[in-house]
Motif scaffolding. Structure first.
Motif, PDB file in Angstrom:
ATOM      1  N   ALA A   1       5.639 -15.017   0.178  1.00 15.05           N
ATOM      2  CA  ALA A   1       4.642 -13.970  -0.046  1.00 15.05           C
ATOM      3  C   ALA A   1       4.196 -13.267   1.230  1.00 15.05           C
ATOM      4  N   SER A   2       4.038 -14.012   2.318  1.00 16.27           N
ATOM      5  CA  SER A   2       3.549 -13.378   3.547  1.00 16.27           C
ATOM      6  C   SER A   2       4.528 -12.349   4.092  1.00 16.27           C
ATOM      7  N   MET A   3       5.801 -12.448   3.710  1.00 14.21           N
ATOM      8  CA  MET A   3       6.802 -11.500   4.180  1.00 14.21           C
ATOM      9  C   MET A   3       6.684 -10.141   3.493  1.00 14.21           C
ATOM     10  N   GLY A   4       5.869 -10.051   2.440  1.00 11.91           N
ATOM     11  CA  GLY A   4       5.691  -8.779   1.756  1.00 11.91           C
ATOM     12  C   GLY A   4       4.710  -7.854   2.447  1.00 11.91           C
ATOM     13  N   PHE A   5       4.102  -8.295   3.547  1.00  9.80           N
ATOM     14  CA  PHE A   5       3.055  -7.505   4.212  1.00  9.80           C
ATOM     15  C   PHE A   5       3.657  -6.365   5.021  1.00  9.80           C
ATOM     16  N   ALA A   6       2.974  -5.219   4.982  1.00  8.96           N
ATOM     17  CA  ALA A   6       3.341  -4.079   5.830  1.00  8.96           C
ATOM     18  C   ALA A   6       2.083  -3.273   6.111  1.00  8.96           C
ATOM     19  N   SER A   7       1.808  -3.026   7.385  1.00 15.13           N
ATOM     20  CA  SER A   7       0.675  -2.182   7.766  1.00 15.13           C
ATOM     21  C   SER A   7       1.137  -0.741   7.899  1.00 15.13           C
ATOM     22  N   SER A   8       0.193   0.140   8.186  1.00 20.53           N
ATOM     23  CA  SER A   8       0.537   1.554   8.362  1.00 20.53           C
ATOM     24  C   SER A   8       1.322   1.806   9.638  1.00 20.53           C
ATOM     25  N   LEU A   9       1.373   0.822  10.534  1.00 21.11           N
ATOM     26  CA  LEU A   9       2.127   0.980  11.785  1.00 21.11           C
ATOM     27  C   LEU A   9       3.587   0.557  11.649  1.00 21.11           C
ATOM     28  N   ALA A  10       3.908  -0.167  10.578  1.00 24.13           N
ATOM     29  CA  ALA A  10       5.253  -0.719  10.426  1.00 24.13           C
ATOM     30  C   ALA A  10       6.201   0.309   9.823  1.00 24.13           C
ATOM     31  N   HIS A  11       7.470   0.188  10.157  1.00 24.50           N
ATOM     32  CA  HIS A  11       8.499   1.024   9.560  1.00 24.50           C
ATOM     33  C   HIS A  11       8.920   0.506   8.192  1.00 24.50           C
TER      34      HIS A  11
END
Length: 312
Positions: free
Chosen positions: A106-116
């Motif tokens: 589950a933690s691998m599903g994270f993406a912030s606005s800075l990530a590609h």
């Protein structure tokens, strides 16, 4: 400036759905395979053959016959064009196994606005491109608990198909504790946010018979810097635990110190087993960690590649 997505009571379910969507990869895998093949093609510009004489199928060079060698090694067709005898040498292609493991918890599903891209997408692109690159370099590649080692030219597609059908991989945040062969190599791709003792146990088990390995830590830039101020509500995507913070700026100082300690401990775990650690931020190109890892593996095999033009 990064955005902090603060989840109120009415948005927590929606936030969980966003993570679940990021981990439901079946529809996106064809695109990720294409991206992985583009990365692998870039790597091939900097990866040359092993260039060591030995058993194999790829022609390397002709060289003059040396007295005392067996006559069956003479290439009579080439020798007929000259007044001396020649031997056809082939590249060294002793195929050994490279084992991948790609974290899809589950933690691998994270993406912030800075990530590609979400961490899981970047991990898959990196893993599939490495698989393709290793096969092109003469290795066999398998995925721990999913596929046996293969040298298929369509290794990226084969791995993607296996991953798409693997539901159990969505809940495992550590690789299986299965010992690998002494000549095998492991590449573990994860955010490594699990407790250090569990990571250490998995690495020790994999390397117990002498296998070398490489850890690739996928990091969202927000996870590394925590660039926030004011009040915030944090949620653990693995367990659903929530933490309300009154002063995110002050809390961030302690957070960054703990991240630094965790990373130092992870590096020490890898170093004790003779493994390597590569850290990759998802606001950087996937070619960077791919080139580093494939270079580390080929150097370990005693076949360091030329890196010219590899887009490092």
């Amino acid at each position: 400036m990064a955005k902090l997505d603060v989840l109120g009571p009415d948005r927590r379910v929606a936030g969980r759905e966003a993570v679940d969507s990021a981990l439901s990869l079946a529809d996106r895998l064809p695109r990720l395979v294409l991206e992985a093949r583009r990365v692998a093609a870039t790597l091939q510009h900097g990866i040359h053959g092993r260039r060591r004489a030995g058993p194999g199928e790829s022609f390397w060079q002709f060289r003059p016959f040396v007295a005392g060698e067996s006559a069956h090694r003479v290439d009579w067709r080439r020798s007929a064009r000259d007044d001396r005898l020649y031997v056809r040498e082939r590249e060294w292609e002793a195929s050994q196994s490279v084992w991948l493991w790609i974290d899809r918890s589950a933690s691998m599903g994270f993406a912030s606005s800075l990530a590609h891209a979400p961490k899981v997408e970047r991990a898959l692109v990196l893993g599939l491109s490495l698989a393709q690159g290793f096969v092109e370099a003469g290795e066999r590649v398998g995925h721990l608990d999913l596929t046996p080692p293969r040298a298929s030219r369509r290794i990226a597609e084969r791995l993607a198909e296996a991953i798409a059908g693997d539901r159990e991989g969505l809940v495992n945040d550590l690789p299986p504790q299965a010992p690998l062969g002494p000549t095998d190599e492991a590449v573990i791709i994860s955010d490594f946010l699990s407790p250090i003792p569990g990571i250490a146990a998995a690495i020790q088990a994999l390397s117990s018979r002498g296998a070398r390995g490489h850890l690739v830590m996928i990091v969202d830039p927000v996870e590394e810097t925590f660039p926030f101020q004011g009040q915030a509500l944090l949620e653990d995507l693995e367990d659903g635990i929530q933490l309300r913070i009154g002063d995110a700026g002050a809390w961030g100082e302690d957070y960054r110190a703990r991240i630094a300690r965790h990373r130092a401990e992870l590096d020490e775990v890898a170093r004790r087993r003779g493994w390597t650690l590569t850290i990759h931020r998802t606001d950087r190109p996937a070619t960077e960690p791919a080139l580093r890892v494939i270079t580390l593996v080929t150097q370990a095999r005693g076949t360091a590649p030329s890196l010219s033009g590899a887009g490092a």
